[in-house]
Design a protein around this motif. Structure first.
Motif, short mmCIF file in Angstrom:
data_model
loop_
_atom_site.label_atom_id
_atom_site.label_comp_id
_atom_site.label_asym_id
_atom_site.label_seq_id
_atom_site.Cartn_x
_atom_site.Cartn_y
_atom_site.Cartn_z
N ALA A 73 0.82 -1.21 0.00
CA ALA A 73 0.00 0.00 0.00
C ALA A 73 0.86 1.26 0.00
CB ALA A 73 -0.92 -0.01 1.21
N ASN A 74 2.10 1.13 0.47
CA ASN A 74 3.04 2.26 0.45
C ASN A 74 3.95 2.21 -0.77
OD1 ASN A 74 2.89 4.02 3.01
ND2 ASN A 74 2.66 1.95 3.81
N GLY A 75 3.63 1.32 -1.72
CA GLY A 75 4.41 1.25 -2.96
C GLY A 75 5.71 0.50 -2.83
N ILE A 76 5.87 -0.31 -1.76
CA ILE A 76 7.12 -1.04 -1.52
C ILE A 76 6.91 -2.52 -1.83
CG2 ILE A 76 8.82 -1.70 0.23
CD1 ILE A 76 7.93 0.85 1.78
N ASP A 77 7.77 -3.07 -2.67
CA ASP A 77 7.70 -4.49 -3.01
C ASP A 77 9.10 -4.94 -3.42
OD1 ASP A 77 7.12 -7.04 -3.80
OD2 ASP A 77 5.82 -6.49 -5.47
N HIS A 78 9.71 -5.78 -2.60
CA HIS A 78 11.10 -6.19 -2.85
C HIS A 78 11.21 -7.47 -3.69
CE1 HIS A 78 12.39 -3.13 -0.06
NE2 HIS A 78 11.63 -3.64 0.90
N ARG A 79 10.10 -8.06 -4.07
CA ARG A 79 10.14 -9.31 -4.83
C ARG A 79 10.81 -9.11 -6.19
NH1 ARG A 79 4.21 -10.86 -5.65
NH2 ARG A 79 4.15 -8.59 -5.96
N SER A 80 11.64 -10.06 -6.57
CA SER A 80 12.28 -9.99 -7.88
C SER A 80 11.44 -10.76 -8.90
CB SER A 80 13.68 -10.60 -7.82
OG SER A 80 13.61 -11.98 -7.45
N VAL A 81 11.67 -10.48 -10.16
CA VAL A 81 11.04 -11.25 -11.23
C VAL A 81 11.82 -12.55 -11.35
CG1 VAL A 81 10.53 -11.34 -13.69
CG2 VAL A 81 10.22 -9.19 -12.43
N ASN A 82 11.17 -13.65 -11.03
CA ASN A 82 11.83 -14.95 -10.94
C ASN A 82 11.29 -15.91 -12.00
OD1 ASN A 82 13.06 -17.32 -10.24
ND2 ASN A 82 12.17 -17.46 -8.19
N PRO A 83 12.06 -16.15 -13.06
CA PRO A 83 11.59 -17.06 -14.13
C PRO A 83 11.26 -18.45 -13.62
CG PRO A 83 13.51 -15.82 -14.85
CD PRO A 83 13.37 -15.57 -13.38
N GLU A 84 11.91 -18.90 -12.56
CA GLU A 84 11.68 -20.25 -12.06
C GLU A 84 10.38 -20.37 -11.30
OE1 GLU A 84 15.01 -21.47 -9.77
OE2 GLU A 84 16.44 -21.33 -11.44
N GLU A 85 9.85 -19.25 -10.84
CA GLU A 85 8.63 -19.27 -10.03
C GLU A 85 7.47 -19.89 -10.79
OE1 GLU A 85 6.64 -18.83 -6.52
OE2 GLU A 85 8.74 -18.34 -6.89
N GLY A 86 7.34 -19.52 -12.06
CA GLY A 86 6.24 -20.04 -12.85
C GLY A 86 6.52 -21.41 -13.45
N GLU A 87 7.78 -21.85 -13.39
CA GLU A 87 8.15 -23.12 -14.01
C GLU A 87 8.19 -24.28 -13.02
OE1 GLU A 87 8.67 -23.45 -17.29
OE2 GLU A 87 8.14 -21.34 -17.49
N LYS A 88 8.36 -23.96 -11.72
CA LYS A 88 8.63 -25.02 -10.76
C LYS A 88 7.43 -25.92 -10.47
CE LYS A 88 7.87 -22.10 -6.67
NZ LYS A 88 8.52 -21.46 -5.52
N ARG A 89 6.22 -25.47 -10.87
CA ARG A 89 5.04 -26.25 -10.53
C ARG A 89 4.38 -26.85 -11.77
NH1 ARG A 89 1.57 -22.25 -6.87
NH2 ARG A 89 1.47 -21.24 -8.89
N LYS A 90 5.16 -27.20 -12.76
CA LYS A 90 4.57 -27.69 -13.99
C LYS A 90 3.87 -29.04 -13.83
CE LYS A 90 6.93 -25.33 -17.74
NZ LYS A 90 7.76 -25.47 -18.95
N SER A 91 4.36 -29.87 -12.90
CA SER A 91 3.73 -31.15 -12.68
C SER A 91 3.84 -31.55 -11.21
CB SER A 91 4.37 -32.23 -13.56
OG SER A 91 5.72 -32.45 -13.18
N ILE A 92 2.87 -32.31 -10.76
CA ILE A 92 2.87 -32.84 -9.39
C ILE A 92 2.54 -34.32 -9.48
CG2 ILE A 92 1.68 -32.79 -7.16
CD1 ILE A 92 1.28 -29.82 -7.51
N GLY A 93 3.44 -35.15 -8.95
CA GLY A 93 3.21 -36.58 -9.06
C GLY A 93 3.74 -37.36 -7.87
N ASN A 94 3.40 -38.63 -7.85
CA ASN A 94 3.88 -39.53 -6.80
C ASN A 94 3.88 -40.94 -7.36
OD1 ASN A 94 4.84 -40.28 -4.35
ND2 ASN A 94 2.93 -40.04 -3.23
N SER A 95 4.87 -41.72 -6.96
CA SER A 95 4.96 -43.12 -7.40
C SER A 95 5.40 -43.99 -6.24
CB SER A 95 5.93 -43.26 -8.58
OG SER A 95 7.25 -42.89 -8.18
N ILE A 96 5.19 -45.28 -6.40
CA ILE A 96 5.58 -46.21 -5.34
C ILE A 96 6.07 -47.52 -5.96
CG2 ILE A 96 3.20 -47.07 -5.11
CD1 ILE A 96 3.81 -47.52 -2.12
N THR A 97 7.21 -47.99 -5.46
CA THR A 97 7.71 -49.31 -5.85
C THR A 97 7.08 -50.34 -4.91
OG1 THR A 97 9.80 -48.39 -6.64
CG2 THR A 97 9.74 -50.76 -6.17
N LEU A 98 6.40 -51.32 -5.46
CA LEU A 98 5.65 -52.28 -4.66
C LEU A 98 6.58 -53.30 -4.00
CD1 LEU A 98 2.75 -52.81 -7.21
CD2 LEU A 98 3.00 -51.04 -5.47
#
Length: 396
Positions: free
Chosen positions: A226-251
């Motif tokens: 609200a005071n115009g302060i934002d220290h976050r950087s533009v992070n290319p990895e932020e939008g890429e890190k959640r492309k897939s969510i999975g889980n596997s199990i060896t029986l």
């Protein structure tokens, strides 16, 4: 020298995609909605011509058609929207490698290093390029940080370019209501209003301790913004890190019983669904991984019309893939992956008002079930079929 951040926001994105795919729609009122034959269908997106006629998102389709008998209705085409979004971001990537994808139709671009080009000229170039090549209109906010850039891009639509400096905040932002502020949802706005905070200016001057008591650490961040302060950087990895969510199990042993395999798939689906909810993402594509006793591994996937997040849906889709592609040989590993996940708010569903009500009830039920399982264990609540099978095994 400060940073120069662009926020690029595609205008009426879903409706614009329909116009880009079918140019004959341009200059006509267009909405994306459910089945036009269904009286209870609702408007999911509207182009600006339709908005000028008083049509808005969530309006019942029958009411929209009453306002505009010549209204053109298009069913949601999610694969089209994803494909065009990809084209938009590929072109933005050519401008600067510091590109952060915020959602399907918006992103941040750090152009600080491009000092040789005036920001306004660069913004005009981006806007013109996307309109000519992908046929998508965008509004661009230019500011020294991400928050101000986001607020600036909202100020002029469609095809707007707005510069918002930190020194402009008291005159431009502070008179606005907190409901209009990026990062303040309906629930947060009600809490702020209850504290006597009605405008962004009120929030900028609010007591930080009181904000933290009500909103936690997020209260401090909102006051900074609200005071115009934002220290976050533009992070290319932020939008890429959640492309897939999975889980596997060896029986522990090679399995050939379908019932056992389905029980394992259900456990995996619950794990994947839980993680998707934690990250607030959805997907439209399930991938099943099968590794046989001889280590031969196959992956099979299918994309459904509607985005999903619930464990029950993930299980149902994975079970479909298993029954279709399993060759009957013993299996030593199973895995489920939700591919191409994206923010839940981007989800587009062909739902009418009745289905919205039903889905809300279902979501509340599943939240209760998850709480009980978390408190009393995974077997605290089971399906009737599972209990019958268990009882049968005990009798045998």
């Amino acid at each position: 020298m400060g940073r120069i951040i662009f926020h690029i926001d595609c205008n009426s994105f879903f409706a614009s995609c329909e116009e880009a795919y079918n140019p004959s729609l341009k200059g006509k009122p267009v909405v994306v909605a459910g089945d036009p034959k269904e009286r209870r269908g609702i408007v999911l997106a509207a182009n600006y011509l339709a908005k000028q006629l008083g049509i808005y998102t969530t309006m019942p389709l029958w009411e929209a058609k009453k306002k505009c008998p010549s209204l053109i209705v298009r069913k949601p085409n999610f694969s089209l929207y994803r494909a065009i979004s990809q084209q938009v971001f590929e072109r933005l990537q050519r401008v600067s490698p510091l590109l952060e994808r915020a959602s399907i139709d918006e992103g941040y671009l750090d152009v600080t290093e491009m000092a040789s080009v005036h920001p306004l000229i660069l913004a005009e170039h981006i806007q013109r390029d996307l309109l000519e090549t992908v046929q998508i209109p965008v509004s661009i906010g230019i500011a020294p940080n991400k928050f101000l850039a986001k607020m600036a891009s909202e100020m002029k639509k469609p095809l707007g370019i707005t510069v918002l400096r930190k020194r402009d905040v008291p005159n431009v932002l502070w008179p606005l209501t907190v409901e209009t502020m990026h990062g303040v949802g309906e629930k947060t706005a009600k809490k702020l209003n209850a504290m006597g905070i009605a405008t962004i200016g009120d929030l900028a001057k609010a007591n930080e301790i009181a904000l933290q008591q009500t909103l936690g650490i997020y209260g401090s961040r909102l006051k900074e913004w609200a005071n115009g302060i934002d220290h976050r950087s533009v992070n290319p990895e932020e939008g890429e890190k959640r492309k897939s969510i999975g889980n596997s199990i060896t029986l522990p042993y090679d399995v050939t019983e379908q019932r056992v395999l389905l029980d394992i798939l259900r456990q995996l689906a619950e794990s994947v669904g839980r993680r998707m909810k934690q990250k607030r993402v959805v997907s439209a594509t399930v991938q099943l991984t099968i590794r046989y006793h001889d280590f031969q591994t196959i992956t099979r996937s299918k994309t459904w019309d509607n985005p999903f997040q619930e464990a029950e849906e993930i299980f149902r889709y994975a079970a479909y893939l298993l029954k279709k592609h399993w060759n009957g040989e013993p299996i030593r590993l199973l895995g489920i992956t939700a591919l191409d996940v994206f923010d839940r708010k981007e989800a587009v569903k062909q739902l009418d008002l009745f289905h919205y009500e039903e889905e809300a009830k279902t979501e509340a039920l599943w939240k209760t079930v998850e709480k009980l399982r978390k408190k009393f264990g995974g077997t605290a609540i089971q399906k009737g079929a599972a209990l019958v099978e268990k009882k049968g095994e005990q009798q045998n």
